[in-house]
Write an enzyme that holds these catalytic residues in place. Sequence first.
Site, PDB file in Angstrom:
ATOM      1  N   LYS A  55       0.833  -1.208   0.000  1.00 37.87           N
ATOM      2  CA  LYS A  55       0.000   0.000   0.000  1.00 37.87           C
ATOM      3  C   LYS A  55       0.871   1.263   0.000  1.00 37.87           C
ATOM      4  O   LYS A  55       0.591   2.219   0.707  1.00 37.87           O
ATOM      5  CB  LYS A  55      -0.913  -0.008   1.227  1.00 37.87           C
ATOM      6  CG  LYS A  55      -1.869  -1.180   1.251  1.00 37.87           C
ATOM      7  CD  LYS A  55      -2.761  -1.146   2.469  1.00 37.87           C
ATOM      8  CE  LYS A  55      -3.657  -2.347   2.552  1.00 37.87           C
ATOM      9  NZ  LYS A  55      -4.662  -2.436   1.537  1.00 37.87           N
ATOM     10  N   CYS A  56       1.887   1.257  -0.820  1.00 33.60           N
ATOM     11  CA  CYS A  56       2.867   2.343  -0.885  1.00 33.60           C
ATOM     12  C   CYS A  56       2.807   2.987  -2.273  1.00 33.60           C
ATOM     13  O   CYS A  56       2.461   2.328  -3.257  1.00 33.60           O
ATOM     14  CB  CYS A  56       4.255   1.754  -0.632  1.00 33.60           C
ATOM     15  SG  CYS A  56       5.640   2.892  -0.788  1.00 33.60           S
ATOM     16  N   GLY A  57       3.164   4.230  -2.354  1.00 35.08           N
ATOM     17  CA  GLY A  57       3.246   4.893  -3.646  1.00 35.08           C
ATOM     18  C   GLY A  57       4.265   4.240  -4.569  1.00 35.08           C
ATOM     19  O   GLY A  57       4.187   4.385  -5.786  1.00 35.08           O
ATOM     20  N   THR A  59       4.698   0.904  -4.652  1.00 38.68           N
ATOM     21  CA  THR A  59       4.265  -0.476  -4.886  1.00 38.68           C
ATOM     22  C   THR A  59       4.314  -0.872  -6.364  1.00 38.68           C
ATOM     23  O   THR A  59       4.656  -2.023  -6.672  1.00 38.68           O
ATOM     24  CB  THR A  59       2.861  -0.713  -4.290  1.00 38.68           C
ATOM     25  OG1 THR A  59       2.938  -0.479  -2.877  1.00 38.68           O
ATOM     26  CG2 THR A  59       2.374  -2.124  -4.543  1.00 38.68           C
TER      27      THR A  59
END
Length: 182
Positions: A55-57, A59
């Site tokens: 759930k990371c930018g 990803t």
Amino acid sequence: MKKIIFFIATAFFLSFVTYAQNTIHEFKVDDIDGNSFDLSSLKGKKVLVVNTASKCGLTPQYEQLQELYETYGGEDFVIIGFPANNFANQEPGSNEEIEEFCQKNYGVTFPMMSKISVKGDDMHPVYQWLTQKNRNGVMDSEVSWNFQKYLINKNGELVEMIAPKTKPNDEKIINWIKGTKP
């Protein structure tokens, strides 16, 4: 005076022997399915170690990691992913949820390990080795965010740390894999 110098030198040597680990091949970890994965099985291969999050930018780097693995993975190169929830709760899922996410969204086939901690008091021993010069013999570093990459040579020795925002298909990484950079 000689006894003091001898004692100090001996203590220094013993502390180095106790804590220094020369290669990543000395570790065993659990893969994402909970099976033991002996990193000594990677002897003779270049390894890109990366801490991941769903759930990371950053990803979408999973896609480039998978492409890199499909292009270069095999006898001479492998990627090892370590899911970690150390940054802004961006990897909250279980190993099963992480594995399903990676396969469903990015078709990940490179080896993924069980979720670990990559910093702090509960830092996994592999990341202690990656980030501490007194253990890896090369450099100190701090994991600054998800998708930070570490390059390991065929002998299991740390070569370099690559910043999280540097994409896996960056020319620097590809040149290293192909052997145009040590």
